[in-house]
Scaffold this motif. Sequence first.
Motif, short mmCIF file in Angstrom:
data_model
loop_
_atom_site.label_atom_id
_atom_site.label_comp_id
_atom_site.label_asym_id
_atom_site.label_seq_id
_atom_site.Cartn_x
_atom_site.Cartn_y
_atom_site.Cartn_z
N SER A 13 9.25 -27.16 26.38
CA SER A 13 8.46 -26.06 26.05
C SER A 13 7.66 -26.58 24.94
CB SER A 13 9.05 -24.81 25.87
OG SER A 13 9.71 -24.39 26.89
N SER A 17 3.91 -27.43 25.01
CA SER A 17 2.82 -26.65 23.97
C SER A 17 2.10 -27.65 23.22
CB SER A 17 3.64 -25.78 23.06
OG SER A 17 2.90 -25.35 22.33
N SER A 23 1.30 -21.78 24.96
CA SER A 23 2.75 -21.39 25.06
C SER A 23 3.22 -21.02 26.35
CB SER A 23 3.04 -20.53 23.94
OG SER A 23 4.00 -19.93 23.84
#
Length: 149
Positions: A13, A17, A23
């Motif tokens: 993640s 990002s 996000s």
Amino acid sequence: MYYDIIVLGVVVSILFSELTRLSPAGLVVPGYFVLSLHSPMRAAYTLLIAFLALGAEKLLGRVMILYGRRSFAALILLSFLIDGAIQASGIWAGNPGMIGCLVAGILARELERQGIVRSLGALGVVTGVLSLLLLAMGHPVFGTQGVWR
């Protein structure tokens, strides 16, 4: 193995990002979605709760000041309340339950902040990448032999 998947989800993640400036609906949400891929109804129920909490928060925002932490706290609390109301009412027979206890609220926050299409698109991409990484590492992700076993 459970914690390893969540930590790997956080790493993927963060990388996603940083590369895309999007996000994936929070850092821990994709990991929890991967953990529930063997139960698609659970993921759908969590998405439903997130959308209902977001709608309820928008309505509450008309009568009280909700921004920042207040808004986030309201989304977390509303997701608990909506889930509890659905379970208590028996509206959904065989209720699959939410993924985690905070995931719907975190997801609702990202839907509000970033928009529905961007948030769900990023969540889908990161969940897919994380699933492929786990499959490559030999962890079963789909079916009855899901990662919970």
